[in-house]
Design an enzyme around this catalytic site. Structure first.
Site, short mmCIF file in Angstrom:
data_model
loop_
_atom_site.label_atom_id
_atom_site.label_comp_id
_atom_site.label_asym_id
_atom_site.label_seq_id
_atom_site.Cartn_x
_atom_site.Cartn_y
_atom_site.Cartn_z
N LYS B 99 7.09 -5.25 3.82
CA LYS B 99 5.91 -4.59 3.29
C LYS B 99 4.91 -5.70 2.99
O LYS B 99 5.05 -6.47 2.04
CB LYS B 99 6.25 -3.83 2.01
CG LYS B 99 5.15 -2.85 1.64
CD LYS B 99 5.26 -2.38 0.22
CE LYS B 99 3.91 -2.49 -0.41
NZ LYS B 99 3.95 -2.47 -1.87
N GLY B 187 -1.10 3.77 -6.73
CA GLY B 187 -2.10 4.67 -7.29
C GLY B 187 -1.53 5.94 -7.89
O GLY B 187 -2.15 6.55 -8.76
N THR B 209 5.17 1.89 -10.45
CA THR B 209 4.74 1.94 -11.86
C THR B 209 4.80 3.34 -12.47
O THR B 209 5.19 3.48 -13.63
CB THR B 209 3.30 1.38 -11.99
OG1 THR B 209 3.25 0.11 -11.34
CG2 THR B 209 2.91 1.21 -13.44
#
Lengths: 71, 256
Positions: B99, B187, B209
């Site tokens: 990634k 996001g 997160t």
């Protein structure tokens, strides 16, 4: 012989990467090793000879990716 | 009907992918991954602590034979660093997947797309399966695909911001043009954000997160699992058109 490992100067009697990992009690399976900015393949750990002043980096996977320590 | 995500011949069992950062310990990380049903977990590459060798290893808790380990280049601000970390990751791991992150700015963590494109080109030529973390820019997504990316990972909003999918129209345009899978990275703040991404037609969502920072990460991982499944099913089911006025659901015939 004095080499730099993960940013720290270390004295070692290891002649190869394999010796060095054994000396540091690191299992080779889950790490990657770089010497002087070149990644060393696991298959070469037994043959790759260390030299005075080599810059060695030994890395592994951690929880990611927070912005923590970087080399 | 089978609805498996396949990228470069690799079959994925889940459309929710999770990051492993910011957890209080490896036990919690393992519980969260289990609850999320994800089979892809992202990890970072960092120095081994050579003075304290007793510290536990993440891979003792996440079995690489059970999960697909996707190393990232988080924290890399230059092409050279991103290449270096990618090459180390490939040697430390078990696959060619990376990634790819080339970060442009510490405050926003927005990608430096010029560097990202360069690094994608180089790594794709070296045989890496590159998953670039990019902006929600349809032109850049196309350029990354042309450079050899096996998927594109546009952000919904800045990393860790929890602002959700800020520009669903751009994501929609990326999806229309893209021949490679589109995975929303970054996001997502809560379950509905994942559902929105999947309803747009995204192939998967990567979350860290929003789960790790929730009051109850295991419960949030479970919520995200269902949200991603719901969004995907709704996308495949085909939603109704939005209309300004009502259309009656009950027949008028037979009324008194």
């Amino acid at each position: 012989m004095r080499v730099k490992i993960n940013g720290e100067d270390k004295d070692t009697s290891a002649k190869t990467i394999a010796d060095l990992l054994e000396e540091l009690e690191i299992v080779p399976g889950r790490v990657a090793v770089e010497v002087n900015y070149n990644v060393i393949k696991k298959a070469d750990y037994n043959n790759f000879r260390l030299k005075e002043c080599d810059i060695v980096e030994i890395v592994y996977f951690v929880g990611g990716g927070d912005k923590d320590f970087k080399f | 009907m089978e609805d498996k995500l396949i990228i470069s011949g690799i079959e994925f069992n889940s459309r929710l992918w999770v990051g492993t950062g910011k957890y209080k310990d490896f036990e919690e990380t393992a519980k969260v991954i289990e609850a999320s049903g994800a089979d892809v977990v992202t990890v970072a590459v960092r120095r081994v602590n050579i003075t304290d060798r007793k510290s536990a290893n993440l891979l003792d808790y996440i079995d690489p034979s059970k999960y697909k380990i996707l190393p990232n280049t988080a924290g890399c601000y230059t092409v050279e660093d991103a290449l270096r970390y990618s090459r180390l990751a490939r040697e430390a791991g078990v696959s060619d997947m990376v990634k790819l992150e080339v970060i442009g700015d510490e405050k926003t963590l927005f990608p430096d797309v010029i560097g990202l494109l360069k690094a994608t080109e180089i790594l794709a030529k070296e045989g890496f399966l590159v998953f670039p973390y990019t902006n929600d820019d349809p032109i850049m997504a196309k350029r990354l695909e042309d450079a050899g990316a096996v998927a594109v990972m546009p952000l919904g909003a800045p990393i860790g911001s929890g602002l959700g999918i800020r520009n669903p129209y751009n994501i929609k345009i990326i999806l229309e043009a893209s021949k490679v899978p589109v995975i929303v990275d970054a996001g997502v703040g809560t379950a509905s954000d994942s559902t929105i991404a999947m309803e747009l037609g995204c192939d998967a969502v990567l979350i860290n997160t929003a789960i790790a920072g929730a009051k109850d990460p295991v419960a949030m991982a479970t919520a995200m699992k269902h949200a991603v499944i719901a969004g995907r099913m709704a996308y495949r089911a085909g939603r109704i058109q939005k209309r300004l006025y009502a259309t009656a659901s009950s027949p008028l015939e037979g009324m008194l």
